[in-house]
Design an enzyme around this catalytic site. Structure first.
Site, short mmCIF file in Angstrom:
data_model
loop_
_atom_site.label_atom_id
_atom_site.label_comp_id
_atom_site.label_asym_id
_atom_site.label_seq_id
_atom_site.Cartn_x
_atom_site.Cartn_y
_atom_site.Cartn_z
N GLU A 21 0.82 -1.21 0.00
CA GLU A 21 0.00 0.00 0.00
C GLU A 21 0.86 1.27 0.00
O GLU A 21 0.37 2.33 -0.35
CB GLU A 21 -0.91 0.02 1.22
CG GLU A 21 -1.93 -1.09 1.23
CD GLU A 21 -2.78 -1.05 2.48
OE1 GLU A 21 -3.97 -0.70 2.35
OE2 GLU A 21 -2.25 -1.33 3.58
N TYR A 53 -18.02 25.26 -0.48
CA TYR A 53 -17.82 23.81 -0.60
C TYR A 53 -16.80 23.46 -1.67
O TYR A 53 -16.16 22.42 -1.59
CB TYR A 53 -19.13 23.06 -0.80
CG TYR A 53 -19.98 23.48 -1.96
CD1 TYR A 53 -19.67 23.11 -3.26
CD2 TYR A 53 -21.12 24.25 -1.75
CE1 TYR A 53 -20.46 23.49 -4.32
CE2 TYR A 53 -21.92 24.63 -2.81
CZ TYR A 53 -21.59 24.25 -4.09
OH TYR A 53 -22.37 24.65 -5.15
N GLU A 73 -8.21 6.04 10.07
CA GLU A 73 -8.62 6.88 11.20
C GLU A 73 -7.86 8.21 11.20
O GLU A 73 -8.44 9.27 11.45
CB GLU A 73 -8.39 6.15 12.53
CG GLU A 73 -9.29 4.95 12.75
CD GLU A 73 -8.81 3.65 12.11
OE1 GLU A 73 -9.38 2.60 12.47
OE2 GLU A 73 -7.91 3.66 11.25
N LYS A 98 -11.82 3.06 1.66
CA LYS A 98 -10.74 2.48 0.86
C LYS A 98 -11.44 1.52 -0.11
O LYS A 98 -12.03 0.53 0.31
CB LYS A 98 -9.73 1.75 1.75
CG LYS A 98 -8.53 1.24 0.99
CD LYS A 98 -7.54 0.54 1.90
CE LYS A 98 -6.74 1.54 2.69
NZ LYS A 98 -5.55 0.93 3.34
#
Length: 116
Positions: A21, A53, A73, A98
């Site tokens: 990864e 935004y 997290e 993910k």
């Protein structure tokens, strides 16, 4: 409290614990919900009375593609920190998905949702 939502923002980033990864970008999807008092903008119809935004989406994209974290997290927390930089944002809910997680089970995605 009023809400501004950005849903399904997709960006490539390098986030994850495993060595495979760390070597290549992979796709992530982010939803952001901001608690903002929108009364003034609703009355005035002026952009400077609200949280832009478009600017938030650009900042979120930049975090996903240019910063690196091991954990979803931490990535979600960092996105919430960026969203909360505008003092008009009273709270942020961030979901990070993910889309191609390195798990043996067949899953659509894995996700973390935080509220700050």
């Amino acid at each position: 409290m009023d809400k501004i939502r950005i849903a399904g923002l997709r960006e490539l980033g390098v986030h994850g614990v495993l060595p495979e990864e760390q070597g290549r970008p992979q796709p992530f999807e982010v939803d952001v919900e901001l608690d903002v008092d929108l009364a003034a903008a609703g009355d005035s119809d002026h952009l400077d009375e609200t949280v832009d935004y478009s600017a938030v989406a650009e900042a979120v994209s930049r975090v996903v593609k240019s910063e690196r974290y091991h954990l979803l997290e931490r990535l979600a927390t960092r996105i919430a920190e960026v969203c909360g930089a505008d003092p008009r944002v009273k709270a942020a809910t961030v979901t990070v998905r993910k889309l191609h997680p390195p798990v043996r089970a067949m899953v659509d995605h894995v996700a973390v949702r935080i509220e700050r």
